[in-house]
Design an enzyme around this catalytic site. Structure first.
Site, PDB file in Angstrom:
ATOM      1  N   CYS A  85      -0.780 -12.698  27.211  1.00  0.00           N
ATOM      2  CA  CYS A  85      -1.217 -11.302  27.364  1.00  0.00           C
ATOM      3  C   CYS A  85      -2.199 -10.900  26.271  1.00  0.00           C
ATOM      4  CB  CYS A  85      -0.004 -10.381  27.356  1.00  0.00           C
ATOM      5  SG  CYS A  85       1.415 -11.109  28.165  1.00  0.00           S
ATOM      6  N   CYS A 209       8.288   0.128  31.781  1.00  0.00           N
ATOM      7  CA  CYS A 209       7.509  -1.102  31.972  1.00  0.00           C
ATOM      8  C   CYS A 209       6.069  -0.780  32.345  1.00  0.00           C
ATOM      9  CB  CYS A 209       8.096  -1.941  33.103  1.00  0.00           C
ATOM     10  SG  CYS A 209       9.852  -2.267  32.949  1.00  0.00           S
ATOM     11  N   ILE A 212       1.518  -3.562  37.212  1.00  0.00           N
ATOM     12  CA  ILE A 212       0.819  -4.792  37.609  1.00  0.00           C
ATOM     13  C   ILE A 212      -0.565  -4.345  38.079  1.00  0.00           C
ATOM     14  CG2 ILE A 212       0.770  -6.675  39.279  1.00  0.00           C
ATOM     15  CD1 ILE A 212       3.870  -6.694  39.094  1.00  0.00           C
ATOM     16  N   LYS A 331       0.912   1.050  29.343  1.00  0.00           N
ATOM     17  CA  LYS A 331       1.875   1.785  30.147  1.00  0.00           C
ATOM     18  C   LYS A 331       1.214   2.579  31.272  1.00  0.00           C
ATOM     19  CE  LYS A 331       5.578   3.136  31.135  1.00  0.00           C
ATOM     20  NZ  LYS A 331       5.065   3.229  32.434  1.00  0.00           N
ATOM     21  N   HIS A 335      -2.258  -3.179  32.519  1.00  0.00           N
ATOM     22  CA  HIS A 335      -2.280  -4.369  31.656  1.00  0.00           C
ATOM     23  C   HIS A 335      -2.740  -5.600  32.437  1.00  0.00           C
ATOM     24  CE1 HIS A 335      -1.246  -7.342  28.767  1.00  0.00           C
ATOM     25  NE2 HIS A 335       0.037  -7.450  29.000  1.00  0.00           N
TER      26      HIS A 335
END
Lengths: 385, 136
Positions: A85, A209, A212, A331, A335
């Protein structure tokens, strides 16, 4: 070593991008970076570094050439880098060293990832296999949220950190993300909404989390001589720290922090000749709310164990004493793995130029903290205007 | 005999680990040169870069360092959700940590960091074996 500056910033829209391919998304960000400075055309760029994390997400083994070709850089030097990442930051470090060494004067760093097409279950598996698949994922099915959930449990047990405090980090980043037109999820949320959301990996809820996301970001990096020709607002890379940690999470010496963040931060502060008190604005790796809280502590924004207090007091809002993730963070912004490190550099550069959506008044020194996996890679970069 | 529920990497110099689990023993490796103990076991010592290691039996007894219950799994684990895994720190050396499935005999509500648990081998179907964390 030569000084290195960022002169051009490009950022695609982050989100579920059903209308566009990986190479087209990368093109969007590269075009933006070229138009953002006086470089004129891609012909002036000598070399490029491409950050793409997963061939599986790209549905393309050896994915860099499809981008290099599409943006008109055939014939020029290119490497593809990968650091989970933190791939985007690995691209920046590579481009930095090419320029600092004198090998090239103008280098493009571009990062991209198209993730939504894999679907949640497959995407979860691809990312889980970024952990140790022999000893942890294959035997025990511990996913990426699972690893961070375990860090959260350990932190809660030792320091009394609460789910409400974690939720407050999500609330803050979503509030910041509303002003960022490139963010994936531009809507405000509440602590109650976070706590009422589906439990992905106890104690982390869905809204703890990151998303996506599909997206790309690009920056043009140059030597000091070139910087003067290409922009009036160069952003200097003053410190780069890079560290690594054990492949398995069970072999970590602590579960209440990430040691590699601590190591990378110390390297970056030393190289830049600063302390954390000098940092005016930061992006930290909030793939999960607990990850941002751990970063507060491991980067020394507060003492170990005081991360919850820092968010309770609202100090990490853009108008607080310690502005963090002013672009919405992973968030709310999203990402896309390969793009994230470069997206962080874009936000910090905008802050230091005075062009950010949630502008921190008079910001001069910025920090970007990018985690690969659950700490297997860490990059901490210090930027100055 | 393979280690784990969904073994991915199966060709290894430490495949004996799974065979010893079948004998009800959880083994680590110890570097004969520097004494470093590795769990998960390693064929080579990362400090000395020597392959002169010996198998050492671990007690499996320790305290729960952390855990989580997963309600979303990767494709290979979709049929297992929800599942709970934890990591214990061994009583003989808290730097040695063992990951395992929290036994179904332990109420999830009663899980607490610091509680005493024991890692024990558990045989699975299809000639596979794993590790479970049970109450002492």
């Amino acid at each position: 070593m030569k000084k290195v500056a960022i002169v051009g910033l490009g950022h695609s829209k982050f989100g579920v991008r059903k209308d566009i391919s990986l190479r087209e998304m990368a093109y969007e960000s590269v075009k933006g970076a070229i138009e953002d400075c006086n470089v004129g055309s891609v012909d002036e760029i000598e070399a490029s570094v491409t950050g793409i994390t997963s061939d599986e997400f790209a549905q393309q083994v050896v994915p860099a050439p499809i981008i290099t070709d599409y943006i008109g850089m055939v014939g020029k030097p290119n490497v593809r880098v990968e650091a989970a990442c933190a791939t985007g930051s690995a691209a920046i470090m590579t481009a930095y060293s090419w320029i600092a060494s004198g090998l090239y004067d103008i280098v493009l760093a571009v990062g991209a990832e198209k993730m939504h097409e894999a679907g949640t279950s497959h995407a979860t598996e691809i990312m889980a296999m970024a952990g140790d698949s022999q000893w942890e994922y294959g035997p025990f099915g511990v996913t990426f949220p699972g690893f961070y959930a375990m860090l959260a449990i350990a932190h809660m047990a030792k320091f009394g950190t609460t789910s409400e405090q974690l939720a407050k980090i999500a609330v803050k980043n979503h509030k910041h993300g509303v002003s960022n037109p490139n963010a994936h999820m531009r809507k405000e949320i509440t602590v109650e909404k976070v706590l009422d959301s589906f439990m992905v990996a106890y104690p982390l809820h869905l809204y703890d989390c990151c998303l996506i996301t599909d997206g790309a970001a690009a920056i043009i990096m140059v030597s000091e001589e070139k910087a003067k020709e290409l922009t009036d607002t160069p952003i200097w890379i003053e410190g780069i720290g890079c560290s690594t940690d054990t492949a398995t999470v069970m072999e970590r010496s602590t579960f209440t922090g990430i040691n590699s963040t601590r190591k990378a931060a110390q390297m970056a502060y030393k190289m830049a000749g600063i302390t954390i008190k000098d940092v005016d604005v930061a992006t930290v790796h909030d793939c999960f709310t607990i990850a941002e809280l751990l970063a507060y502590e491991d980067l020394d924004f507060c003492k170990k164990g005081d991360g919850g207090k820092l968010i309770d007091e609202g100090e990490t809002y853009y108008d607080g004493s310690t502005p963090i993730n002013t672009d919405g963070g992973l968030k709310s912004k999203g990402h896309p793995l390969g793009a994230t490190g470069i997206s962080m550099a874009v936000e910090i550069s905008k802050q230091l130029r005075g062009e950010a959506y949630n502008q921190v008044e008079g910001a001069e020194i910025g920090l970007a903290h990018n985690v690969g996996g659950s700490g297997q890679y860490i990059f901490v970069n210090i930027y100055r205007r | 005999m393979l280690f784990g529920k969904n073994p991915i990497i199966t060709q290894t110099k430490v495949s004996e680990f799974a065979e010893r689990l079948k004998e009800n023993k959880i083994m680590g490796t110890k570097c004969k040169k520097c004494g470093q103990i590795y769990y998960p076991p390693r064929w080579a010592c990362a400090k000395c870069l020597t392959e002169e290691n010996e198998w050492v039996e671990l007690s499996g007894e320790g305290k729960l360092a952390t855990f989580t219950t997963l309600n979303v799994g990767g494709t290979k684990f979709e049929k297992d959700i929800p599942y709970t895994v934890g990591i214990i720190e061994l009583k003989e050396d808290q730097n040695i940590k063992i990951m395992g499935w929290i036994s179904n005999n332990i109420d999830r509500e009663n899980l607490e960091v610091g509680m005493d648990l024991k890692a024990v081998p558990k045989t699975l179907e299809d000639d596979k074996i794993t590790i479970e964390l049970i109450k002492v």
